[in-house]
Design a protein around this motif. Structure first.
Motif, PDB file in Angstrom:
ATOM      1  N   UNK A   1      65.460  54.487  54.582  1.00 50.11           N
ATOM      2  CA  UNK A   1      66.181  55.239  53.559  1.00 50.11           C
ATOM      3  C   UNK A   1      66.806  54.392  52.477  1.00 50.11           C
ATOM      4  N   UNK A   2      66.930  53.071  52.711  1.00 46.68           N
ATOM      5  CA  UNK A   2      67.542  52.213  51.703  1.00 46.68           C
ATOM      6  C   UNK A   2      69.042  52.361  51.608  1.00 46.68           C
ATOM      7  N   UNK A   3      69.685  52.878  52.661  1.00 43.16           N
ATOM      8  CA  UNK A   3      71.141  53.056  52.668  1.00 43.16           C
ATOM      9  C   UNK A   3      71.798  51.747  53.113  1.00 43.16           C
ATOM     10  N   UNK A   4      72.839  51.288  52.439  1.00 43.35           N
ATOM     11  CA  UNK A   4      73.538  50.066  52.875  1.00 43.35           C
ATOM     12  C   UNK A   4      74.004  50.183  54.324  1.00 43.35           C
ATOM     13  N   UNK A   5      74.044  49.062  55.063  1.00 45.36           N
ATOM     14  CA  UNK A   5      74.354  49.102  56.497  1.00 45.36           C
ATOM     15  C   UNK A   5      75.631  49.854  56.850  1.00 45.36           C
ATOM     16  N   UNK A   6      76.731  49.602  56.170  1.00 45.17           N
ATOM     17  CA  UNK A   6      77.976  50.289  56.499  1.00 45.17           C
ATOM     18  C   UNK A   6      77.868  51.786  56.321  1.00 45.17           C
ATOM     19  N   UNK A   7      77.285  52.202  55.200  1.00 48.77           N
ATOM     20  CA  UNK A   7      77.109  53.630  54.945  1.00 48.77           C
ATOM     21  C   UNK A   7      76.113  54.236  55.920  1.00 48.77           C
ATOM     22  N   UNK A   8      75.110  53.453  56.332  1.00 49.00           N
ATOM     23  CA  UNK A   8      74.115  53.953  57.282  1.00 49.00           C
ATOM     24  C   UNK A   8      74.754  54.235  58.635  1.00 49.00           C
ATOM     25  N   UNK A   9      75.694  53.386  59.067  1.00 48.35           N
ATOM     26  CA  UNK A   9      76.393  53.619  60.336  1.00 48.35           C
ATOM     27  C   UNK A   9      77.172  54.932  60.284  1.00 48.35           C
ATOM     28  N   UNK A  10      77.868  55.156  59.174  1.00 52.47           N
ATOM     29  CA  UNK A  10      78.640  56.394  59.027  1.00 52.47           C
ATOM     30  C   UNK A  10      77.725  57.610  58.973  1.00 52.47           C
ATOM     31  N   UNK A  11      76.593  57.462  58.307  1.00 48.55           N
ATOM     32  CA  UNK A  11      75.639  58.569  58.197  1.00 48.55           C
ATOM     33  C   UNK A  11      75.021  58.885  59.562  1.00 48.55           C
ATOM     34  N   UNK A  12      74.736  57.850  60.356  1.00 50.53           N
ATOM     35  CA  UNK A  12      74.199  58.065  61.698  1.00 50.53           C
ATOM     36  C   UNK A  12      75.210  58.811  62.570  1.00 50.53           C
ATOM     37  N   UNK A  13      76.477  58.432  62.474  1.00 52.51           N
ATOM     38  CA  UNK A  13      77.511  59.113  63.250  1.00 52.51           C
ATOM     39  C   UNK A  13      77.639  60.568  62.801  1.00 52.51           C
ATOM     40  N   UNK A  14      77.545  60.816  61.489  1.00 49.46           N
ATOM     41  CA  UNK A  14      77.621  62.187  60.977  1.00 49.46           C
ATOM     42  C   UNK A  14      76.445  63.014  61.482  1.00 49.46           C
TER      43      UNK A  14
ATOM     44  N   UNK B   1      64.341  71.841  62.778  1.00 47.07           N
ATOM     45  CA  UNK B   1      63.231  71.270  62.009  1.00 47.07           C
ATOM     46  C   UNK B   1      63.730  70.037  61.283  1.00 47.07           C
ATOM     47  N   UNK B   2      62.790  69.229  60.818  1.00 51.41           N
ATOM     48  CA  UNK B   2      63.166  68.004  60.114  1.00 51.41           C
ATOM     49  C   UNK B   2      64.025  68.301  58.897  1.00 51.41           C
ATOM     50  N   UNK B   3      63.777  69.450  58.253  1.00 49.69           N
ATOM     51  CA  UNK B   3      64.524  69.813  57.055  1.00 49.69           C
ATOM     52  C   UNK B   3      66.017  69.981  57.326  1.00 49.69           C
TER      53      UNK B   3
ATOM     54  N   UNK C   1      66.746  61.158  49.758  1.00 49.08           N
ATOM     55  CA  UNK C   1      66.798  60.411  51.019  1.00 49.08           C
ATOM     56  C   UNK C   1      65.966  61.116  52.077  1.00 49.08           C
ATOM     57  N   UNK C   2      66.082  62.430  52.143  1.00 46.97           N
ATOM     58  CA  UNK C   2      65.306  63.194  53.130  1.00 46.97           C
ATOM     59  C   UNK C   2      63.809  62.987  52.931  1.00 46.97           C
ATOM     60  N   UNK C   3      63.355  62.971  51.681  1.00 47.21           N
ATOM     61  CA  UNK C   3      61.923  62.797  51.404  1.00 47.21           C
ATOM     62  C   UNK C   3      61.421  61.453  51.909  1.00 47.21           C
ATOM     63  N   UNK C   4      62.269  60.428  51.886  1.00 48.71           N
ATOM     64  CA  UNK C   4      61.860  59.120  52.408  1.00 48.71           C
ATOM     65  C   UNK C   4      61.828  59.107  53.936  1.00 48.71           C
ATOM     66  N   UNK C   5      62.652  59.918  54.557  1.00 48.67           N
ATOM     67  CA  UNK C   5      62.757  59.924  56.016  1.00 48.67           C
ATOM     68  C   UNK C   5      61.763  60.869  56.680  1.00 48.67           C
ATOM     69  N   UNK C   6      61.374  61.918  55.993  1.00 42.56           N
ATOM     70  CA  UNK C   6      60.596  63.003  56.608  1.00 42.56           C
ATOM     71  C   UNK C   6      59.358  62.530  57.369  1.00 42.56           C
TER      72      UNK C   6
END
Length: 287
Positions: free
Chosen positions: A122-135, A154-156, A168-173
């Motif tokens: 997704x290209x998310x910075x590491x700190x923000x990625x940790x918070x996004x994973x927790x969310x 569903x993935x959506x 971001x979703x389009x990169x992850x799908x």
């Protein structure tokens, strides 16, 4: 007899206005005819593209059905990615059957794996990625009226996570699934190279090397570049089968079907299709 100039003759001005009006009408009609002609041509082109898309969709579905028939006939568990070229009605199509545990399960993946996904893919910075994973974990753990976790259907549904927009979703799908009920680990034998890159912490060269040796059938491929905490090579009965169908304009139509080999469909087929999709893959152009 004195000659009166034409422009001064009685009625000359009126005839001039009529002539101008006629010229304006002719010009207007020409513009209308040109516009109608362009519209007809555009509609004809759109109809041709629609017909081509329908034909390509049908070809892709046929190739997928043939691939599934071959898998079922072998009657062996599928624990790795299968790739082949299938000819149907004179069209050569690339078909890939991938066990869904080759993707990252957004319903069960642990926070560290989700963080790697958001950072590498997704290209998310590491700190923000940790918070996004927790969310993400918090959203999938929310309890519905029944008192059970709602999960992602569903993935959506990733778009329900605060901070995940469509880009971001389009990169992850292409790398995720919501259709497994496992431990959230990934089978490297079934994973596409993009998922292997996530498991390798962004080491794309190592991921490509592993994928190349694996797909060539080499035994004992070295997986040490991957994070072993997230690996599991077990087989599953749910697959995503994709067919790449060539189009006349040089693009590809990617037709996909997710199936459950442990269930039968109502029409008697020895598998159950629970998700279908298609997307256009643009032609690669040299800069």
């Amino acid at each position: 007899m004195k000659t009166i100039p034409w422009h001064r003759r009685p009625g000359g001005s009126a005839r001039g206005m009529v002539l101008i009006a006629v010229l304006w009408i002719v010009a207007s009609l020409a513009i209308i005819v040109t516009g109608v002609t362009r519209t007809i041509r555009e509609e004809a082109r759109m109809m041709a593209l629609a017909r081509q898309n329908v034909q390509a969709q049908a070809l892709g579905d046929a190739a997928i059905q043939l691939a599934l028939q071959s898998i079922v006939a072998n009657n062996t568990p599928v624990n790795r990615m299968l790739q082949s070229e299938i000819q149907y009605q004179g069209v050569a199509m690339q078909v890939r059957a991938m066990p869904l545990n080759g993707l990252i399960d957004i319903n069960s993946a642990p926070v560290p794996l989700l963080a790697k996904l958001y950072t590498v893919a997704g290209g998310v910075p590491p700190g923000a990625a940790d918070a996004l994973a927790q969310a993400t974990v918090e959203v999938r753990a929310q309890r519905g009226p029944s008192g059970m976790p709602e999960r992602f259907e569903a993935e959506e549904d990733l778009l329900r996570v605060p901070g995940i927009g469509y880009d971001l979703y389009a990169r992850l799908f292409p790398l995720v699934t919501a259709d497994l009920r496992g431990r959230g680990l990934v089978n490297p034998l079934a994973a596409p190279v993009e998922v292997l890159a996530v498991l390798a912490g962004g080491n794309i060269a190592a991921a490509a090397t592993i994928a190349g040796k694996r797909d060539a059938g080499e035994p004992g491929v070295d997986m040490s570049a991957l994070d072993t905490a997230f690996l599991d090579s077990s087989s599953v009965r749910r697959l995503r089968v994709e067919a790449r169908v060539p189009m006349a304009d040089g693009t590809w139509l990617r037709v996909s079907r997710s199936v459950d080999l442990a269930a039968r469909s109502r029409d008697g087929a020895p598998w159950y299709s629970f998700r279908t999709g298609s997307s256009v893959e643009p032609v690669a152009r040299n800069p």
